[in-house]
Design an enzyme around this catalytic site. Sequence first.
Site, PDB file in Angstrom:
ATOM      1  CD  GLN A 168     -27.252  28.075 -12.064  1.00  0.00           C
ATOM      2  OE1 GLN A 168     -27.419  29.184 -12.521  1.00  0.00           O
ATOM      3  NE2 GLN A 168     -28.240  27.374 -11.533  1.00  0.00           N
ATOM      4  CE  LYS A 227     -28.571  30.182  -8.124  1.00  0.00           C
ATOM      5  NZ  LYS A 227     -29.383  31.033  -9.000  1.00  0.00           N
ATOM      6  CE  LYS A 240     -27.984  31.932 -16.064  1.00  0.00           C
ATOM      7  NZ  LYS A 240     -28.974  31.625 -15.008  1.00  0.00           N
ATOM      8  N   GLY A 278     -34.112  27.890 -18.691  1.00  0.00           N
ATOM      9  CA  GLY A 278     -34.520  29.279 -18.926  1.00  0.00           C
ATOM     10  C   GLY A 278     -33.800  30.257 -18.010  1.00  0.00           C
ATOM     11  CG  ASP A 279     -31.436  33.733 -16.408  1.00  0.00           C
ATOM     12  OD1 ASP A 279     -31.449  33.371 -15.223  1.00  0.00           O
ATOM     13  OD2 ASP A 279     -31.054  34.857 -16.751  1.00  0.00           O
ATOM     14  CB  THR A 311     -37.443  30.463  -9.491  1.00  0.00           C
ATOM     15  OG1 THR A 311     -36.904  29.527 -10.417  1.00  0.00           O
ATOM     16  CG2 THR A 311     -36.324  31.313  -8.931  1.00  0.00           C
ATOM     17  CG  ASN A 370     -40.643  31.854 -14.194  1.00  0.00           C
ATOM     18  OD1 ASN A 370     -39.813  31.510 -13.355  1.00  0.00           O
ATOM     19  ND2 ASN A 370     -41.677  31.099 -14.511  1.00  0.00           N
ATOM     20  CB  SER A 385     -33.872  22.428 -13.484  1.00  0.00           C
ATOM     21  OG  SER A 385     -34.523  23.455 -14.178  1.00  0.00           O
TER      22      SER A 385
HETATM   23  P1  NDP Z   1     -38.052  37.096 -16.948  1.00  0.00           P
HETATM   24  O1  NDP Z   1     -37.450  37.428 -18.252  1.00  0.00           O
HETATM   25  O2  NDP Z   1     -39.256  36.224 -16.895  1.00  0.00           O
HETATM   26  O3  NDP Z   1     -38.410  38.458 -16.158  1.00  0.00           O
HETATM   27  C1  NDP Z   1     -37.446  39.408 -15.859  1.00  0.00           C
HETATM   28  C2  NDP Z   1     -38.108  40.599 -15.208  1.00  0.00           C
HETATM   29  O4  NDP Z   1     -37.106  41.488 -14.730  1.00  0.00           O
HETATM   30  C3  NDP Z   1     -38.961  41.403 -16.171  1.00  0.00           C
HETATM   31  O5  NDP Z   1     -40.003  42.020 -15.478  1.00  0.00           O
HETATM   32  C4  NDP Z   1     -37.949  42.422 -16.700  1.00  0.00           C
HETATM   33  O6  NDP Z   1     -38.547  43.602 -17.219  1.00  0.00           O
HETATM   34  C5  NDP Z   1     -37.160  42.729 -15.454  1.00  0.00           C
HETATM   35  N1  NDP Z   1     -35.818  43.152 -15.842  1.00  0.00           N
HETATM   36  C6  NDP Z   1     -34.933  42.489 -16.625  1.00  0.00           C
HETATM   37  N2  NDP Z   1     -33.808  43.208 -16.796  1.00  0.00           N
HETATM   38  C7  NDP Z   1     -33.998  44.339 -16.107  1.00  0.00           C
HETATM   39  C8  NDP Z   1     -33.198  45.477 -15.877  1.00  0.00           C
HETATM   40  N3  NDP Z   1     -31.962  45.590 -16.420  1.00  0.00           N
HETATM   41  N4  NDP Z   1     -33.705  46.440 -15.077  1.00  0.00           N
HETATM   42  C9  NDP Z   1     -34.942  46.327 -14.526  1.00  0.00           C
HETATM   43  N5  NDP Z   1     -35.744  45.278 -14.712  1.00  0.00           N
HETATM   44  C10 NDP Z   1     -35.282  44.304 -15.477  1.00  0.00           C
HETATM   45  O7  NDP Z   1     -36.865  36.503 -16.069  1.00  0.00           O
HETATM   46  P2  NDP Z   1     -36.946  35.606 -14.749  1.00  0.00           P
HETATM   47  O8  NDP Z   1     -38.132  35.996 -13.938  1.00  0.00           O
HETATM   48  O9  NDP Z   1     -36.777  34.202 -15.164  1.00  0.00           O
HETATM   49  O10 NDP Z   1     -35.605  36.046 -14.024  1.00  0.00           O
HETATM   50  C11 NDP Z   1     -35.539  37.121 -13.074  1.00  0.00           C
HETATM   51  C12 NDP Z   1     -34.291  36.982 -12.227  1.00  0.00           C
HETATM   52  O11 NDP Z   1     -34.331  35.736 -11.515  1.00  0.00           O
HETATM   53  C13 NDP Z   1     -32.965  36.964 -12.994  1.00  0.00           C
HETATM   54  O12 NDP Z   1     -31.946  37.541 -12.200  1.00  0.00           O
HETATM   55  C14 NDP Z   1     -32.679  35.459 -13.142  1.00  0.00           C
HETATM   56  O13 NDP Z   1     -31.302  35.205 -13.334  1.00  0.00           O
HETATM   57  C15 NDP Z   1     -33.158  34.982 -11.780  1.00  0.00           C
HETATM   58  N6  NDP Z   1     -33.474  33.548 -11.712  1.00  0.00           N
HETATM   59  C16 NDP Z   1     -34.397  32.984 -12.540  1.00  0.00           C
HETATM   60  C17 NDP Z   1     -34.693  31.642 -12.419  1.00  0.00           C
HETATM   61  C18 NDP Z   1     -35.783  30.992 -13.215  1.00  0.00           C
HETATM   62  O14 NDP Z   1     -36.094  29.829 -12.920  1.00  0.00           O
HETATM   63  N7  NDP Z   1     -36.404  31.661 -14.172  1.00  0.00           N
HETATM   64  C19 NDP Z   1     -33.959  30.779 -11.470  1.00  0.00           C
HETATM   65  C20 NDP Z   1     -33.060  31.488 -10.588  1.00  0.00           C
HETATM   66  C21 NDP Z   1     -32.822  32.815 -10.757  1.00  0.00           C
HETATM   67  P3  NDP Z   1     -38.581  43.840 -18.811  1.00  0.00           P
HETATM   68  O15 NDP Z   1     -39.714  43.007 -19.308  1.00  0.00           O
HETATM   69  O16 NDP Z   1     -38.826  45.303 -18.947  1.00  0.00           O
HETATM   70  O17 NDP Z   1     -37.250  43.428 -19.344  1.00  0.00           O
END
Ligand code: NDP
Length: 446
Positions: free
Chosen positions: A112, A115, A127, A166-167, A210, A241, A378
Site C-alpha cells: 500500500q 501504491k 492496512k 474496505g477490502d 478499483t 467488488n 478514496s
Molecule cells: P470482495 O470480498 O468483494 O470479493 C472477493 C472475491 O474473491 C470473492 O469472489 C471471493 O470469493 C474471492 N476470494 C476471496 N478469497 C479467496 C480465496 N482465498 N480463494 C479464492 N477466491 C477468493 O473483495 P474485493 O473485490 O474488494 O477484493 C478482491 C481483491 O482486490 C483483494 O485482493 C483486495 O485486496 C484487492 N483490492 C480491493 C480493492 C477495493 O477497493 N475493494 C482495492 C485494491 C485492491 P468468496 O465469496 O468465496 O470468498
Amino acid sequence: MQNKHLIEVLENVKKRDGDQPEFIQAVTEVFESLDPVADARPDLIKAGVFERIVEPERQIIFRVPWVDDNGKVQVNRGFRVQFNSAIGPYKGGIRLHPSVYLGIIKFLGFEQIFKNSLTTLPMGGGKGGSDFDPKGKSDAEVMRFCQSFMTELSKHIGPDTDVPAGDIGTGAREVAYMFGQYKRLRNEFTGVLTGKGLTFGGSLARTEATGYGLCYFTNEVLKANGKSFEGQTVCISGSGNVAIYACEKATALGAKVITMSDSNGYIVDKNGIDLDCVKQLKEVERKRIKEYVSTHPDAEYHEGCSGVWTVPCDIALPCATQNEINEESAKALAANGCYCICEGANMPSTPEAIEVYFANNMLYGPAKAANAGGVAVSGLEMSQNSMRYGWTFEEVDDKLKNIMKDIFAACDSASKEFGMEGNYMAGANIAGFLKVAEAMKAQGCV
Ligand code: NDP
C-alpha cells in the site's frame, strides 16, 4: 539481487519475520526491482531508508469480542498496521477473512505504501483486518462485530492520522457499521473511513473505482503496445467488488468477459457474463457464484477456483486474492494464447508465475499500479469530505481516468530510465518507492 545492502536488509527481514511468508514475498519483489536504485543512490542507503521502510511505524493487535445470535461470546483478533506516513496519513483497507494474520496485513500494508505513492495523492500506507468471516453471519452479528472492532480501532485512527477503507469481506455494509460506531464514540462526523454510503459522505464512483481503474490502466498497457480491449476475450477471477466492476468496464470497452469465480469454483459463459445476474447474486442475495448456471443453461460451473486460468483468453484480470495464479496456471494461460495480465487483486501472482509472464513476453500490469484506482478515489473521497463538497460521478470518473493514465506513464518512464523498458513491475516499484524515499530522507531519522 546484486546490491549488498539490499541483500543484508532482506536477510534481516527473513530472520525477524520468518513466519510471515507473504510479507517476505512482497519485500523480495520490491527489493529485486530496487537493485539499480540502491546502486545509483548511496544517499538513500546512508539515510537508512531501506532498513526503515521494511519496518512498520506501528502495529496494533487487539481482541474483538462479540456476542453471536445464540448469545454465545465469540472472540476474533483485530489488526492495524500503520506502515509508513512519510507522504500522508496512513491509508489502506480492512480485510475480514479467516486467513487474516499479521503476515497478510503486513504484506498488504507494505504494498500500500508504494501504491498510494503512485496515485500522486498525499497518502501513507497502512492496512488492517481480522480473522472474522462475515460469510454466513446475520446482519446483526456483522454489526456487533464491526462495533466491537471499531471500539478499539477508534483509539488509533482519525481523518488526519489513519483512514481505513474496505477490502475483502469489508463492503459498504461493514464500512457503514464501523463509521456509525466511530461517530458515536468520538462525537464527531469526519471522513475517518472511505467507501462510505452516498448519504453520509461517500464519493460517487468509489464502488466502481478499483475495477474501472484496473481497466483504464490495462487500456493504457494495451494502447502502448498497439492493442485494445475491442473484441478481446477476458477471464476474470473473483465475483466481489473489484471483479464485478472490472467486468462492467471491460465489457463497455468492447471486450467479452467469459469467466467469474469465488472460493468454491468458477463459471464460464461463452455468451459473455450476464453482470446483472452476478450483481443480484453477490451484492443483493449474497449467494455463491454456482447459482448463476441455474438461470443460464448455456453456462458451465466447475468446482475449484484455480481452474479458471485453464480457460483460453486474450487478457486475464485476476480479481480474487493473493497467490491465486501459480506457475502451472501461468503456463496454462500462456499456452492458451493469453498475452496480457493485469492485477485487480493484491499480489495474485506467485514469483514463479511472474517469471512465466516475462519468459513468454506477456504484458504484465502489477497490482500496486493496476489496482490503485480504489485508493485513488478514496483519496478523492477524503478531499471531498474536507471540502464538505461532492463532485459528480463524471467528475470523479474523469479524475480516476487521468490518475490511471499518470500511473501508467510513471511506471513506463521509470522502467525506461532504469534500463528495463516494458517491465511495468520494476517501473511501479521504483516510481512508488522514490517519492516515499525522498520524503523519508528529508524528514530525517524518524
Ligand atoms: P470482495 O470480498 O468483494 O470479493 C472477493 C472475491 O474473491 C470473492 O469472489 C471471493 O470469493 C474471492 N476470494 C476471496 N478469497 C479467496 C480465496 N482465498 N480463494 C479464492 N477466491 C477468493 O473483495 P474485493 O473485490 O474488494 O477484493 C478482491 C481483491 O482486490 C483483494 O485482493 C483486495 O485486496 C484487492 N483490492 C480491493 C480493492 C477495493 O477497493 N475493494 C482495492 C485494491 C485492491 P468468496 O465469496 O468465496 O470468498
